[in-house]
Enzyme design. Structure first.
Site, PDB file in Angstrom:
ATOM      1  N   TYR A  98      -7.452  -2.595  -3.654  1.00 43.49           N
ATOM      2  CA  TYR A  98      -7.489  -3.710  -4.598  1.00 43.49           C
ATOM      3  C   TYR A  98      -8.811  -4.469  -4.495  1.00 43.49           C
ATOM      4  O   TYR A  98      -9.323  -4.999  -5.484  1.00 43.49           O
ATOM      5  CB  TYR A  98      -6.309  -4.655  -4.356  1.00 43.49           C
ATOM      6  CG  TYR A  98      -5.009  -4.132  -4.917  1.00 43.49           C
ATOM      7  CD1 TYR A  98      -4.711  -4.265  -6.267  1.00 43.49           C
ATOM      8  CD2 TYR A  98      -4.084  -3.491  -4.097  1.00 43.49           C
ATOM      9  CE1 TYR A  98      -3.526  -3.784  -6.794  1.00 43.49           C
ATOM     10  CE2 TYR A  98      -2.898  -3.007  -4.611  1.00 43.49           C
ATOM     11  CZ  TYR A  98      -2.620  -3.148  -5.957  1.00 43.49           C
ATOM     12  OH  TYR A  98      -1.442  -2.654  -6.469  1.00 43.49           O
ATOM     13  N   GLU A 140       4.742  -3.155  -3.333  1.00 47.83           N
ATOM     14  CA  GLU A 140       4.453  -1.812  -2.838  1.00 47.83           C
ATOM     15  C   GLU A 140       4.769  -1.691  -1.349  1.00 47.83           C
ATOM     16  O   GLU A 140       5.299  -0.667  -0.898  1.00 47.83           O
ATOM     17  CB  GLU A 140       2.992  -1.468  -3.121  1.00 47.83           C
ATOM     18  CG  GLU A 140       2.717  -1.253  -4.609  1.00 47.83           C
ATOM     19  CD  GLU A 140       1.277  -1.519  -5.004  1.00 47.83           C
ATOM     20  OE1 GLU A 140       0.391  -1.471  -4.121  1.00 47.83           O
ATOM     21  OE2 GLU A 140       1.031  -1.786  -6.194  1.00 47.83           O
TER      22      GLU A 140
END
Length: 393
Positions: A98, A140
């Site tokens: 990310y 996640e």
């Protein structure tokens, strides 16, 4: 969730940013893959990149998330986040990636918008990005914990079945002989294969058999002769993978899953290869003795193109209250409809919960027909194969 100062800035700049998201995401992917080519080689779908659909999906999700923060400041779009998180978890996306996306995405924003990206604007959109990224990371992490980690596992092909000219079903058992974790009907697995150029490309395939004790079954449609590039992984699986070969699979993920008790009427609508999760759901309903009405709807090019048709019909026949309606574009047999799926003459019981899978135009059309028949929008659930372009309209 979004600070007042950032909310005001995002609201003021959303039209300009939204109008430029297509160019921003194009430059973002180009810059990131130039700096980190291994991400395109081994993580991102090269076919979707070539077709541009991944860029459209990213732009749509960013715009939808930002709009939701402005319209619903005390909440977040959990359904959208869950769908994305399941995809990421199945691919093995890691939290550090990310930060890589952030670096290249914001470089692209600055490049496209230039002087309009003041420190205040950059800070506001930075807040939007990390709210979305941190929410996805948390989901996640939970998904991986539920499934015992994010590791890939070797599975041996024990059976290969030709369903149609373009669809093959693979049945597999763990190559290590270990136990098999359960899954919910409607979920998918990621499959990672080595290609001739050294890439290790990943694709998701719905599990097309009802949950069993030691097997995984998925069905693959060969992608070819269309406007997009031929499918790298589907072509590899069709041409090269035989009984005895070993494939790498993830655990099962996906949020389009049956969530209804025995008294809930259901409608399972599919088109083309979208039949795969619906057959798994139908098999589970048949095996569990679902009592309420089940309406099975499917559209295809022809009966010969209708993958898993025998299972489709056999599972429905086991249910005490099932209605089956098929539509075909050509070679229409007696009892089937001609052309596209049309629910005008299909009874839909009050309180029906619907599950859809197939091309976007099909799902949008079926959804509109169901809502017109009184089905609550919240009771219409869908699965998109590939990037979710529903958000990119």
């Amino acid at each position: 969730m979004l600070s007042e100062q950032s909310a005001a800035t995002v609201r003021a700049t959303l039209p300009a940013v939204g109008a430029s998201l297509g160019e921003i995401t194009e430059r973002f992917y180009a810059g990131m893959f130039a700096a980190r080519p291994e991400l395109l080689r081994d993580l991102f779908n090269r076919g979707n990149q070539a077709a541009g659909t991944q860029r459209q999906a990213l732009a749509g999700s960013i715009a939808a998330f930002a709009s939701h923060l402005l319209d619903h400041p005390d909440g977040r779009p959990d359904a959208m986040l869950s769908r994305i998180a399941h995809k990421h978890a199945s691919l093995g996306v890691t939290p550090d990636q990310y930060a890589i996306v952030h670096e290249h995405l914001f470089a692209a924003i600055a490049e496209v918008l230039g002087d309009a990206v003041t420190p205040e604007v950059a800070a506001a959109w930075d807040e939007v990005y990390w709210l979305m990224a941190n929410a996805l990371t948390a989901v996640e992490k939970r998904l991986h914990e539920e499934r015992g980690g994010a590791a890939w596992r070797p599975w041996e092909v024990v059976e290969r079945v030709t369903e149609t000219a373009d669809v093959v079903t693979f049945r597999l058992r763990p190559a290590d002989g270990g136990p098999v974790r359960g899954f919910r009907p409607g979920q998918y697995v990621s499959v990672r294969v080595p290609l001739a150029d050294g890439a290790r490309q990943i694709r998701q395939y719905s599990l097309s058999g009802a949950p069993g004790p030691d097997l995984r079954q998925f069905s693959v449609k060969r992608v070819h002769e269309g406007p997009a590039p031929d499918g790298e992984v589907s072509s590899h699986l069709h041409a090269r993978v035989r009984v005895g070969d070993v494939l790498e699979l993830s655990e099962a993920y996906g949020d389009l899953v049956l969530d209804a008790d025995d008294d809930t009427p259901l409608l399972l609508a599919s088109a083309g290869i979208g039949v795969t999760p619906m057959v798994a759901m139908l098999g589970h309903l048949a095996n569990s003795g679902h009592r309420a009405p089940v309406t099975v709807v499917h559209g295809d090019r022809s009966p010969a193109d209708h993958a898993l048709r025998t299972d489709h019909e056999a599972y429905a026949a086991k249910l005490p209250d099932a209605t089956v309606r098929f539509w075909y574009e050509r070679d229409v047999p007696a009892g089937a409809g001609a052309g596209n799926v049309d629910l005008a003459d299909v009874p839909v019981a009050p309180g029906t919960r619907a599950y859809l899978c197939g091309p976007l135009p099909f799902m949008r059309g079926v959804r509109e027909q169901l809502i017109a028949k009184g089905v609550a929008p919240a009771d219409v659930h869908y699965e998109v194969f590939g990037p979710d372009l529903w958000l990119a309209r």
